[in-house]
Design a protein around this motif. Structure first.
Motif, mmCIF file in Angstrom:
data_model
loop_
_atom_site.group_PDB
_atom_site.id
_atom_site.type_symbol
_atom_site.label_atom_id
_atom_site.label_comp_id
_atom_site.label_asym_id
_atom_site.label_seq_id
_atom_site.Cartn_x
_atom_site.Cartn_y
_atom_site.Cartn_z
ATOM 1 N N GLY A 1 -34.597 -38.942 12.678
ATOM 2 C CA GLY A 1 -33.418 -39.427 13.371
ATOM 3 C C GLY A 1 -33.674 -40.691 14.163
ATOM 4 N N PHE A 2 -32.612 -41.401 14.459
ATOM 5 C CA PHE A 2 -32.696 -42.596 15.297
ATOM 6 C C PHE A 2 -32.926 -42.206 16.750
ATOM 7 C CE2 PHE A 2 -30.447 -45.757 17.972
ATOM 8 C CZ PHE A 2 -31.166 -46.888 17.638
ATOM 9 N N LEU A 3 -32.304 -41.110 17.176
ATOM 10 C CA LEU A 3 -32.453 -40.619 18.536
ATOM 11 C C LEU A 3 -33.669 -39.707 18.642
ATOM 12 C CD1 LEU A 3 -28.708 -39.765 19.250
ATOM 13 C CD2 LEU A 3 -29.947 -41.838 19.907
ATOM 14 N N ILE A 4 -34.060 -39.396 19.877
ATOM 15 C CA ILE A 4 -35.204 -38.519 20.085
ATOM 16 C C ILE A 4 -34.828 -37.074 19.788
ATOM 17 C CG2 ILE A 4 -36.832 -37.647 21.820
ATOM 18 C CD1 ILE A 4 -36.573 -40.360 23.219
ATOM 19 N N GLY A 5 -33.641 -36.674 20.215
ATOM 20 C CA GLY A 5 -33.197 -35.301 20.016
ATOM 21 C C GLY A 5 -32.940 -34.976 18.557
ATOM 22 N N PRO A 6 -32.818 -33.678 18.240
ATOM 23 C CA PRO A 6 -32.667 -33.235 16.847
ATOM 24 C C PRO A 6 -31.243 -33.371 16.316
ATOM 25 C CG PRO A 6 -32.691 -31.332 18.276
ATOM 26 C CD PRO A 6 -32.908 -32.527 19.169
ATOM 27 N N ILE A 7 -30.720 -34.579 16.332
ATOM 28 C CA ILE A 7 -29.398 -34.827 15.751
ATOM 29 C C ILE A 7 -29.383 -36.201 15.091
ATOM 30 C CG2 ILE A 7 -28.124 -33.360 17.388
ATOM 31 C CD1 ILE A 7 -27.209 -35.953 18.769
ATOM 32 N N ILE A 8 -28.547 -36.332 14.060
ATOM 33 C CA ILE A 8 -28.249 -37.633 13.460
ATOM 34 C C ILE A 8 -26.731 -37.789 13.513
ATOM 35 C CG2 ILE A 8 -28.371 -39.055 11.381
ATOM 36 C CD1 ILE A 8 -30.898 -37.647 10.596
ATOM 37 N N PRO A 9 -26.222 -38.597 14.461
ATOM 38 C CA PRO A 9 -24.782 -38.665 14.707
ATOM 39 C C PRO A 9 -23.934 -38.985 13.484
ATOM 40 C CG PRO A 9 -25.950 -39.678 16.521
ATOM 41 C CD PRO A 9 -26.977 -39.370 15.467
ATOM 42 N N VAL A 10 -24.448 -39.805 12.536
ATOM 43 C CA VAL A 10 -23.619 -40.177 11.389
ATOM 44 C C VAL A 10 -23.222 -38.945 10.580
ATOM 45 C CG1 VAL A 10 -25.575 -40.625 9.825
ATOM 46 C CG2 VAL A 10 -23.381 -41.794 9.467
ATOM 47 N N TYR A 11 -24.087 -37.939 10.526
ATOM 48 C CA TYR A 11 -23.734 -36.697 9.833
ATOM 49 C C TYR A 11 -22.647 -35.948 10.608
ATOM 50 C CZ TYR A 11 -27.718 -37.018 6.621
ATOM 51 O OH TYR A 11 -28.595 -37.416 5.631
ATOM 52 N N GLY A 12 -22.771 -35.935 11.931
ATOM 53 C CA GLY A 12 -21.759 -35.262 12.732
ATOM 54 C C GLY A 12 -20.395 -35.909 12.593
ATOM 55 N N PHE A 13 -20.350 -37.248 12.681
ATOM 56 C CA PHE A 13 -19.084 -37.955 12.522
ATOM 57 C C PHE A 13 -18.513 -37.749 11.117
ATOM 58 C CE2 PHE A 13 -20.665 -40.798 16.037
ATOM 59 C CZ PHE A 13 -19.661 -40.450 16.938
ATOM 60 N N SER A 14 -19.371 -37.806 10.110
ATOM 61 C CA SER A 14 -18.908 -37.679 8.728
ATOM 62 C C SER A 14 -18.265 -36.322 8.479
ATOM 63 C CB SER A 14 -20.079 -37.884 7.755
ATOM 64 O OG SER A 14 -20.595 -39.196 7.860
ATOM 65 N N MET A 15 -18.958 -35.258 8.898
ATOM 66 C CA MET A 15 -18.420 -33.918 8.639
ATOM 67 C C MET A 15 -17.194 -33.632 9.497
ATOM 68 S SD MET A 15 -19.673 -32.436 6.112
ATOM 69 C CE MET A 15 -18.685 -30.967 6.445
ATOM 70 N N ALA A 16 -17.177 -34.142 10.736
ATOM 71 C CA ALA A 16 -15.990 -33.951 11.567
ATOM 72 C C ALA A 16 -14.786 -34.642 10.929
ATOM 73 C CB ALA A 16 -16.240 -34.496 12.972
ATOM 74 N N ALA A 17 -14.995 -35.851 10.388
ATOM 75 C CA ALA A 17 -13.911 -36.568 9.718
ATOM 76 C C ALA A 17 -13.439 -35.819 8.478
ATOM 77 C CB ALA A 17 -14.380 -37.973 9.333
ATOM 78 N N VAL A 18 -14.392 -35.309 7.707
ATOM 79 C CA VAL A 18 -14.038 -34.562 6.496
ATOM 80 C C VAL A 18 -13.236 -33.318 6.857
ATOM 81 C CG1 VAL A 18 -14.967 -33.156 4.614
ATOM 82 C CG2 VAL A 18 -15.948 -35.408 5.081
ATOM 83 N N LEU A 19 -13.711 -32.558 7.840
ATOM 84 C CA LEU A 19 -13.020 -31.322 8.219
ATOM 85 C C LEU A 19 -11.623 -31.597 8.759
ATOM 86 C CD1 LEU A 19 -15.955 -29.396 9.959
ATOM 87 C CD2 LEU A 19 -14.991 -28.977 7.688
#
Length: 271
Positions: free
Chosen positions: A47-65
Protein backbone atom coordinates in the motif's frame (compact mmCIF):
# COMPACT_ATOMS: atom_id res chain seq x y z
CA UNK A 1 -38.84 13.74 16.34
CA UNK A 2 -38.63 14.00 12.54
CA UNK A 3 -35.30 15.86 12.73
CA UNK A 4 -33.91 13.29 15.18
CA UNK A 5 -35.01 10.43 12.94
CA UNK A 6 -33.49 12.11 9.86
CA UNK A 7 -30.25 12.69 11.74
CA UNK A 8 -30.08 9.06 12.86
CA UNK A 9 -30.79 7.87 9.32
CA UNK A 10 -28.03 10.08 7.91
CA UNK A 11 -25.56 8.89 10.56
CA UNK A 12 -26.43 5.25 9.88
CA UNK A 13 -26.01 5.61 6.12
CA UNK A 14 -22.80 7.60 6.53
CA UNK A 15 -21.43 4.98 8.92
CA UNK A 16 -22.34 2.12 6.58
CA UNK A 17 -20.62 3.66 3.54
CA UNK A 18 -17.51 4.67 5.43
CA UNK A 19 -17.24 1.15 6.87
CA UNK A 20 -17.72 -0.32 3.38
CA UNK A 21 -14.87 1.89 2.20
CA UNK A 22 -12.53 0.71 4.96
CA UNK A 23 -13.59 -2.93 4.61
CA UNK A 24 -12.80 -3.09 0.90
CA UNK A 25 -9.70 -0.90 1.26
CA UNK A 26 -8.45 -3.59 3.67
CA UNK A 27 -9.51 -6.46 1.38
CA UNK A 28 -7.71 -4.77 -1.52
CA UNK A 29 -4.58 -4.27 0.58
CA UNK A 30 -4.65 -7.92 1.65
CA UNK A 31 -5.06 -9.13 -1.92
CA UNK A 32 -2.41 -6.90 -3.46
CA UNK A 33 0.14 -7.39 -0.67
CA UNK A 34 -0.31 -11.17 -0.82
CA UNK A 35 0.08 -11.16 -4.62
CA UNK A 36 3.26 -9.06 -4.54
CA UNK A 37 4.63 -11.03 -1.58
CA UNK A 38 4.19 -14.37 -3.37
CA UNK A 39 5.98 -13.00 -6.44
CA UNK A 40 8.86 -11.60 -4.39
CA UNK A 41 8.92 -14.51 -1.92
CA UNK A 42 8.87 -12.25 1.11
CA UNK A 43 6.23 -10.10 2.79
CA UNK A 44 5.62 -6.71 1.14
CA UNK A 45 3.22 -4.03 2.34
CA UNK A 46 1.93 -3.07 -1.08
CA UNK A 47 0.00 0.00 0.00
CA UNK A 48 0.88 3.65 -0.38
CA UNK A 49 -0.10 4.31 3.24
CA UNK A 50 1.46 2.70 6.30
CA UNK A 51 -1.79 1.18 7.53
CA UNK A 52 -3.33 -1.96 6.00
CA UNK A 53 -5.56 -0.24 3.46
CA UNK A 54 -5.41 0.79 -0.20
CA UNK A 55 -7.98 3.60 -0.61
CA UNK A 56 -8.47 3.12 -4.37
CA UNK A 57 -10.01 -0.30 -3.67
CA UNK A 58 -12.29 1.20 -1.05
CA UNK A 59 -13.46 3.99 -3.35
CA UNK A 60 -13.91 1.59 -6.27
CA UNK A 61 -16.05 -0.92 -4.39
CA UNK A 62 -18.07 1.80 -2.66
CA UNK A 63 -18.82 3.33 -6.08
CA UNK A 64 -19.75 -0.06 -7.52
CA UNK A 65 -22.05 -0.90 -4.60
CA UNK A 66 -23.74 2.49 -4.87
CA UNK A 67 -24.51 2.03 -8.56
CA UNK A 68 -25.04 -1.70 -9.20
CA UNK A 69 -28.09 -2.46 -7.05
CA UNK A 70 -30.60 -2.27 -9.96
CA UNK A 71 -28.32 -4.49 -12.07
CA UNK A 72 -27.15 -6.93 -9.38
CA UNK A 73 -28.86 -9.89 -11.01
CA UNK A 74 -27.79 -9.01 -14.56
CA UNK A 75 -24.27 -10.44 -14.76
CA UNK A 76 -23.45 -8.85 -18.12
CA UNK A 77 -24.40 -5.32 -17.04
CA UNK A 78 -22.82 -5.86 -13.62
CA UNK A 79 -19.56 -6.97 -15.26
CA UNK A 80 -19.38 -4.12 -17.77
CA UNK A 81 -20.40 -1.45 -15.28
CA UNK A 82 -17.92 -2.70 -12.68
CA UNK A 83 -15.04 -2.81 -15.17
CA UNK A 84 -15.87 0.71 -16.39
CA UNK A 85 -16.16 2.25 -12.91
CA UNK A 86 -12.98 0.66 -11.54
CA UNK A 87 -11.04 1.64 -14.67
CA UNK A 88 -12.21 5.26 -14.43
CA UNK A 89 -11.28 5.47 -10.74
CA UNK A 90 -7.86 3.85 -11.38
CA UNK A 91 -7.10 6.29 -14.21
CA UNK A 92 -8.12 9.38 -12.20
CA UNK A 93 -6.18 8.14 -9.15
CA UNK A 94 -3.05 7.54 -11.23
CA UNK A 95 -3.29 11.01 -12.79
CA UNK A 96 -3.91 12.77 -9.46
CA UNK A 97 -1.04 10.97 -7.69
CA UNK A 98 1.33 11.85 -10.52
CA UNK A 99 0.32 15.52 -10.37
CA UNK A 100 0.69 15.62 -6.59
CA UNK A 101 3.89 13.61 -6.17
CA UNK A 102 5.60 13.89 -9.58
CA UNK A 103 5.82 10.12 -9.93
CA UNK A 104 3.99 7.35 -11.78
CA UNK A 105 3.19 4.84 -9.04
CA UNK A 106 2.11 2.06 -11.39
CA UNK A 107 2.64 1.72 -15.12
CA UNK A 108 0.86 -0.56 -17.61
CA UNK A 109 2.91 0.63 -20.57
CA UNK A 110 4.08 -2.93 -21.25
CA UNK A 111 0.51 -4.29 -21.19
CA UNK A 112 -1.31 -4.42 -24.56
CA UNK A 113 -4.20 -1.99 -25.12
CA UNK A 114 -3.13 0.37 -22.33
CA UNK A 115 -4.26 3.99 -22.10
CA UNK A 116 -1.31 6.27 -21.29
CA UNK A 117 0.10 3.48 -19.14
CA UNK A 118 -2.43 4.32 -16.43
CA UNK A 119 -5.00 1.64 -17.23
CA UNK A 120 -5.11 -1.29 -19.65
CA UNK A 121 -8.07 -3.14 -21.13
CA UNK A 122 -6.82 -6.64 -20.08
CA UNK A 123 -6.44 -5.40 -16.50
CA UNK A 124 -9.89 -3.77 -16.64
CA UNK A 125 -11.43 -7.03 -17.84
CA UNK A 126 -9.81 -8.78 -14.90
CA UNK A 127 -11.19 -6.16 -12.49
CA UNK A 128 -14.66 -6.75 -13.94
CA UNK A 129 -14.45 -10.46 -13.15
CA UNK A 130 -13.05 -9.75 -9.70
CA UNK A 131 -15.83 -7.31 -8.80
CA UNK A 132 -18.56 -9.72 -9.97
CA UNK A 133 -17.08 -12.46 -7.77
CA UNK A 134 -16.85 -10.04 -4.84
CA UNK A 135 -20.46 -8.87 -5.25
CA UNK A 136 -21.77 -12.43 -5.48
CA UNK A 137 -19.64 -14.18 -2.84
CA UNK A 138 -17.76 -11.70 -0.63
CA UNK A 139 -20.25 -8.85 -0.31
CA UNK A 140 -22.85 -10.84 1.72
CA UNK A 141 -20.18 -11.54 4.36
CA UNK A 142 -18.84 -7.99 4.31
CA UNK A 143 -22.38 -6.57 4.51
CA UNK A 144 -23.07 -8.68 7.60
CA UNK A 145 -19.86 -7.49 9.30
CA UNK A 146 -20.38 -3.85 8.34
CA UNK A 147 -23.96 -3.86 9.62
CA UNK A 148 -22.83 -5.39 12.91
CA UNK A 149 -20.13 -2.76 13.38
CA UNK A 150 -22.47 0.08 12.38
CA UNK A 151 -25.13 -1.05 14.87
CA UNK A 152 -22.77 -1.67 17.79
CA UNK A 153 -20.14 1.04 17.30
CA UNK A 154 -21.69 3.41 14.76
CA UNK A 155 -20.41 6.90 14.25
CA UNK A 156 -17.76 6.63 16.99
CA UNK A 157 -15.90 3.87 15.16
CA UNK A 158 -16.22 5.77 11.89
CA UNK A 159 -14.76 8.95 13.40
CA UNK A 160 -11.90 6.94 14.88
CA UNK A 161 -11.09 5.25 11.56
CA UNK A 162 -11.23 8.55 9.65
CA UNK A 163 -8.92 10.17 12.22
CA UNK A 164 -6.39 7.32 11.88
CA UNK A 165 -6.60 7.55 8.08
CA UNK A 166 -5.99 11.30 8.14
CA UNK A 167 -2.97 10.90 10.43
CA UNK A 168 -1.58 8.12 8.21
CA UNK A 169 -2.12 10.18 5.07
CA UNK A 170 -0.52 13.28 6.58
CA UNK A 171 2.51 11.35 7.85
CA UNK A 172 2.96 9.57 4.52
CA UNK A 173 2.48 12.81 2.59
CA UNK A 174 5.23 14.52 4.58
CA UNK A 175 7.58 11.63 3.82
CA UNK A 176 6.68 11.59 0.12
CA UNK A 177 7.38 15.32 -0.28
CA UNK A 178 10.89 14.80 1.14
CA UNK A 179 11.14 11.55 -0.83
CA UNK A 180 10.98 13.39 -4.17
CA UNK A 181 13.91 15.68 -3.38
CA UNK A 182 15.98 12.87 -1.84
CA UNK A 183 15.50 10.42 -4.71
CA UNK A 184 16.44 13.15 -7.20
CA UNK A 185 19.75 13.75 -5.42
CA UNK A 186 20.46 10.03 -5.18
CA UNK A 187 19.48 9.47 -8.82
CA UNK A 188 21.69 12.33 -10.02
CA UNK A 189 24.62 10.96 -7.99
CA UNK A 190 24.15 7.50 -9.51
CA UNK A 191 24.06 8.88 -13.05
CA UNK A 192 27.19 10.96 -12.36
CA UNK A 193 28.98 7.88 -11.03
CA UNK A 194 27.93 5.78 -14.03
CA UNK A 195 29.13 8.52 -16.37
CA UNK A 196 32.42 8.79 -14.49
CA UNK A 197 33.03 5.04 -14.76
CA UNK A 198 32.13 4.97 -18.45
CA UNK A 199 34.53 7.86 -19.14
CA UNK A 200 37.26 6.03 -17.25
CA UNK A 201 36.67 2.88 -19.27
CA UNK A 202 36.75 4.87 -22.51
CA UNK A 203 40.05 6.52 -21.57
CA UNK A 204 41.85 3.38 -20.40
CA UNK A 205 40.30 0.82 -22.71
CA UNK A 206 39.49 -1.34 -19.67
CA UNK A 207 36.18 -3.05 -19.05
CA UNK A 208 33.78 -2.70 -16.17
CA UNK A 209 33.85 -5.77 -13.98
CA UNK A 210 30.05 -5.95 -13.86
CA UNK A 211 27.00 -3.80 -14.48
CA UNK A 212 26.80 -2.76 -10.82
CA UNK A 213 30.32 -1.35 -10.69
CA UNK A 214 28.81 2.02 -9.78
CA UNK A 215 27.32 0.49 -6.61
CA UNK A 216 30.68 -1.00 -5.64
CA UNK A 217 32.25 2.42 -6.17
CA UNK A 218 29.83 3.92 -3.65
CA UNK A 219 30.52 1.04 -1.27
CA UNK A 220 34.25 1.82 -1.41
CA UNK A 221 33.91 5.60 -1.15
CA UNK A 222 32.47 6.44 2.26
CA UNK A 223 32.71 10.19 1.71
CA UNK A 224 30.61 10.24 -1.46
CA UNK A 225 28.11 7.83 0.02
CA UNK A 226 27.63 9.80 3.24
CA UNK A 227 26.96 13.02 1.34
CA UNK A 228 23.78 11.53 -0.07
CA UNK A 229 20.42 11.88 1.74
CA UNK A 230 19.45 8.95 3.93
CA UNK A 231 16.02 7.56 3.09
CA UNK A 232 13.96 6.63 6.14
CA UNK A 233 11.92 3.45 6.63
CA UNK A 234 8.76 4.84 5.02
CA UNK A 235 10.63 6.10 1.95
CA UNK A 236 12.54 2.83 1.48
CA UNK A 237 9.26 0.93 1.86
CA UNK A 238 7.70 2.96 -0.95
CA UNK A 239 10.58 1.98 -3.25
CA UNK A 240 10.06 -1.69 -2.39
CA UNK A 241 6.26 -1.59 -2.53
CA UNK A 242 6.05 0.01 -5.99
CA UNK A 243 8.51 -1.88 -8.23
CA UNK A 244 7.10 -0.13 -11.32
CA UNK A 245 7.35 3.33 -9.78
CA UNK A 246 8.67 5.88 -12.27
CA UNK A 247 10.07 9.10 -10.85
CA UNK A 248 9.58 12.14 -13.07
CA UNK A 249 12.47 14.11 -11.59
CA UNK A 250 15.22 11.59 -12.42
CA UNK A 251 15.91 9.07 -15.17
CA UNK A 252 17.54 6.65 -12.72
CA UNK A 253 15.53 3.50 -12.14
CA UNK A 254 13.83 2.89 -8.80
CA UNK A 255 15.74 -0.39 -8.63
CA UNK A 256 19.09 1.43 -8.64
CA UNK A 257 17.98 4.07 -6.14
CA UNK A 258 16.65 1.35 -3.85
CA UNK A 259 19.91 -0.62 -4.14
CA UNK A 260 21.96 2.37 -3.02
CA UNK A 261 19.53 3.23 -0.21
CA UNK A 262 19.69 -0.34 1.10
CA UNK A 263 23.50 -0.30 0.85
CA UNK A 264 23.64 2.84 2.98
CA UNK A 265 21.30 1.26 5.53
CA UNK A 266 23.33 -1.97 5.80
CA UNK A 267 26.67 -0.19 6.14
CA UNK A 268 25.26 2.24 8.72
CA UNK A 269 24.00 -0.70 10.82
CA UNK A 270 27.49 -2.19 10.94
CA UNK A 271 28.96 0.87 12.63
Amino acid sequence: MAISTLQNTFEQQFSLWVLYFFAYAFVGWLWESAYVSVRKRHWVNSGFLIGPIIPVYGFSMAAVLAVIEPFENNLVVLYLLSALLVTLIEYVTSWLMEQLFHARWWDYSDVPLNINGRVAIPISLFWGVGVVLIVKFIQPLVAHLVLYLAVHYGIFMVIGLIAILMFDFGFTLANVIAFGAATKRIGDAIEDKKGELKAKVADTGAKLEHEHAWLEAFRANTGEREQLPNLNFVQRRLLRSFPHLRLNNTRTSVKDISALAELRKRLAQRK
